[in-house]
Scaffold this motif. Structure first.
Motif, PDB file in Angstrom:
ATOM      1  N   LEU A   1      12.524 -25.664 -41.228  1.00 16.77           N
ATOM      2  CA  LEU A   1      11.448 -25.486 -40.336  1.00 16.77           C
ATOM      3  C   LEU A   1       9.981 -25.709 -40.932  1.00 16.77           C
ATOM      4  O   LEU A   1       9.121 -26.149 -40.401  1.00 16.77           O
ATOM      5  CB  LEU A   1      11.267 -23.823 -40.046  1.00 16.77           C
ATOM      6  CG  LEU A   1      12.318 -23.144 -39.043  1.00 16.77           C
ATOM      7  CD1 LEU A   1      12.338 -21.833 -39.154  1.00 16.77           C
ATOM      8  CD2 LEU A   1      12.272 -23.762 -37.758  1.00 16.77           C
ATOM      9  N   ALA A   2       9.941 -25.548 -42.466  1.00 12.68           N
ATOM     10  CA  ALA A   2       8.923 -26.094 -43.220  1.00 12.68           C
ATOM     11  C   ALA A   2       8.632 -27.714 -42.773  1.00 12.68           C
ATOM     12  O   ALA A   2       7.669 -28.033 -42.759  1.00 12.68           O
ATOM     13  CB  ALA A   2       9.080 -25.677 -44.443  1.00 12.68           C
ATOM     14  N   ILE A   3       9.862 -28.450 -43.262  1.00 12.43           N
ATOM     15  CA  ILE A   3       9.689 -29.872 -43.182  1.00 12.43           C
ATOM     16  C   ILE A   3       9.302 -30.160 -41.583  1.00 12.43           C
ATOM     17  O   ILE A   3       8.442 -31.276 -41.360  1.00 12.43           O
ATOM     18  CB  ILE A   3      11.076 -30.365 -43.220  1.00 12.43           C
ATOM     19  CG1 ILE A   3      11.483 -30.087 -44.820  1.00 12.43           C
ATOM     20  CG2 ILE A   3      11.154 -31.894 -42.972  1.00 12.43           C
ATOM     21  CD1 ILE A   3      12.708 -30.718 -45.188  1.00 12.43           C
ATOM     22  N   TYR A   4       9.986 -29.517 -40.678  1.00 12.89           N
ATOM     23  CA  TYR A   4       9.569 -29.864 -39.219  1.00 12.89           C
ATOM     24  C   TYR A   4       8.168 -29.604 -38.826  1.00 12.89           C
ATOM     25  O   TYR A   4       7.577 -30.271 -38.316  1.00 12.89           O
ATOM     26  CB  TYR A   4      10.472 -28.829 -38.331  1.00 12.89           C
ATOM     27  CG  TYR A   4      10.184 -28.950 -36.908  1.00 12.89           C
ATOM     28  CD1 TYR A   4      10.561 -30.051 -36.191  1.00 12.89           C
ATOM     29  CD2 TYR A   4       9.436 -27.861 -36.214  1.00 12.89           C
ATOM     30  CE1 TYR A   4      10.362 -30.287 -34.644  1.00 12.89           C
ATOM     31  CE2 TYR A   4       9.187 -27.992 -34.729  1.00 12.89           C
ATOM     32  CZ  TYR A   4       9.731 -29.217 -34.100  1.00 12.89           C
ATOM     33  OH  TYR A   4       9.453 -29.067 -32.759  1.00 12.89           O
ATOM     34  N   PHE A   5       7.683 -28.485 -39.274  1.00  8.58           N
ATOM     35  CA  PHE A   5       6.227 -28.077 -39.107  1.00  8.58           C
ATOM     36  C   PHE A   5       5.171 -28.862 -39.885  1.00  8.58           C
ATOM     37  O   PHE A   5       4.097 -29.292 -39.636  1.00  8.58           O
ATOM     38  CB  PHE A   5       5.807 -26.563 -39.013  1.00  8.58           C
ATOM     39  CG  PHE A   5       6.280 -25.863 -38.092  1.00  8.58           C
ATOM     40  CD1 PHE A   5       5.841 -25.992 -36.683  1.00  8.58           C
ATOM     41  CD2 PHE A   5       7.528 -24.896 -38.216  1.00  8.58           C
ATOM     42  CE1 PHE A   5       6.561 -25.144 -35.594  1.00  8.58           C
ATOM     43  CE2 PHE A   5       8.003 -23.930 -37.436  1.00  8.58           C
ATOM     44  CZ  PHE A   5       7.495 -24.217 -35.891  1.00  8.58           C
ATOM     45  N   SER A   6       5.743 -29.352 -41.114  1.00  8.01           N
ATOM     46  CA  SER A   6       4.773 -30.236 -41.921  1.00  8.01           C
ATOM     47  C   SER A   6       4.727 -31.577 -41.286  1.00  8.01           C
ATOM     48  O   SER A   6       3.513 -32.089 -40.980  1.00  8.01           O
ATOM     49  CB  SER A   6       5.392 -30.326 -43.354  1.00  8.01           C
ATOM     50  OG  SER A   6       5.306 -29.306 -44.016  1.00  8.01           O
ATOM     51  N   ILE A   7       5.762 -31.951 -40.731  1.00  6.97           N
ATOM     52  CA  ILE A   7       5.516 -33.408 -39.893  1.00  6.97           C
ATOM     53  C   ILE A   7       4.748 -33.303 -38.713  1.00  6.97           C
ATOM     54  O   ILE A   7       4.003 -34.085 -38.261  1.00  6.97           O
ATOM     55  CB  ILE A   7       7.120 -33.882 -39.556  1.00  6.97           C
ATOM     56  CG1 ILE A   7       8.003 -34.179 -40.851  1.00  6.97           C
ATOM     57  CG2 ILE A   7       7.206 -35.061 -38.433  1.00  6.97           C
ATOM     58  CD1 ILE A   7       9.441 -34.364 -40.568  1.00  6.97           C
ATOM     59  N   LEU A   8       4.926 -32.237 -38.113  1.00  8.77           N
ATOM     60  CA  LEU A   8       4.006 -31.920 -36.974  1.00  8.77           C
ATOM     61  C   LEU A   8       2.613 -31.744 -37.369  1.00  8.77           C
ATOM     62  O   LEU A   8       1.701 -31.798 -36.343  1.00  8.77           O
ATOM     63  CB  LEU A   8       4.358 -30.584 -36.050  1.00  8.77           C
ATOM     64  CG  LEU A   8       5.816 -30.752 -35.049  1.00  8.77           C
ATOM     65  CD1 LEU A   8       6.212 -29.713 -34.446  1.00  8.77           C
ATOM     66  CD2 LEU A   8       6.024 -32.037 -34.409  1.00  8.77           C
TER      67      LEU A   8
END
Length: 217
Positions: A36-43
């Motif tokens: 989730l942290a990676i996903y939201f960082s990319i977004l």
């Protein structure tokens, strides 16, 4: 008649059987937070990414705490759990911060060296730890990687205080400093597993979650 190697092979447990081990469940929960942290960082939804990063630390500490208190775990359970923990650590404390840095720099190639240094330091540190372990019963050589997330989520609270360009410099200098400490020869205490520190991390995790949750509103 089965040979010795065939008998040994038959005695091997199923790979998926280790998932039912509670410490491994905690490790995988931490990995879910990391994704989730990676996903939201990319977004570019950094406040949500910070929540995922600190909960990854909380679950990482929880798996070790549970493992030490559980009775009846076999040697293979402990070895598997240790390997799983190390592999998840490289994602949680190496890959995730690297992606955060690249995303905050709008994926400008100029920031690739800094992201590489942080990821490389994490890989080197974990390899060193898996080879030599603790320097004594309660101290690490170098700064433990979970401190990277703990520090970064705190630094990010002040993102709106500074102009984007200045905070980018602060973030990247912090990242380089953490990477240097990760592979340094300084002796740092083992914070996880100490009851007082567990309470402090619990308070910190909920506090960080509250701060960034409020920022998301």
């Amino acid at each position: 008649m089965a040979t010795g190697s065939e008998e040994s092979h038959e005695l091997q447990p199923a790979i998926i059987s280790y998932v039912k081990d509670l410490p491994n469940v905690c490790s995988l929960a931490g990995l879910a937070c990391t994704i989730l942290a990676i996903y939201f960082s990319i977004l570019g939804v950094y406040h949500a990414a910070m929540i995922g990063m600190i909960w990854a630390v909380a679950f990482d500490w929880a798996d070790g705490l549970i493992a030490r208190r559980m009775k009846g775990r076999t040697g293979s359970d402990q070895i598997f759990g240790g390997q799983l923990d190390l592999l998840i650590d490289i994602v949680s404390y190496g890959v995730t911060p690297a992606i955060l840095l690249l995303s905050y720099g709008e994926f400008d190639p100029i920031f690739l060296p800094v992201a590489f240094v942080m990821l490389a330091a994490a890989a080197i540190r974990l390899s060193y730890f898996s080879t030599y372990g603790l320097s004594d019963e309660s101290k690490y050589t170098g700064l433990a990687l979970d401190n990277n997330n703990i520090a970064l989520v705190f630094i990010f609270i002040f993102e709106n205080v500074f102009p984007h360009e200045i905070f980018t410099v602060i973030l990247y200098v912090t990242a380089l400093g953490l990477a240097a400490l990760n592979v340094s020869q300084i002796k740092t205490p083992k914070f996880s597993g100490v009851p007082r520190n567990v309470y402090l991390l619990t308070f910190y995790t909920f506090g960080i979650t509250g701060i960034y949750g409020w920022k998301l509103l």
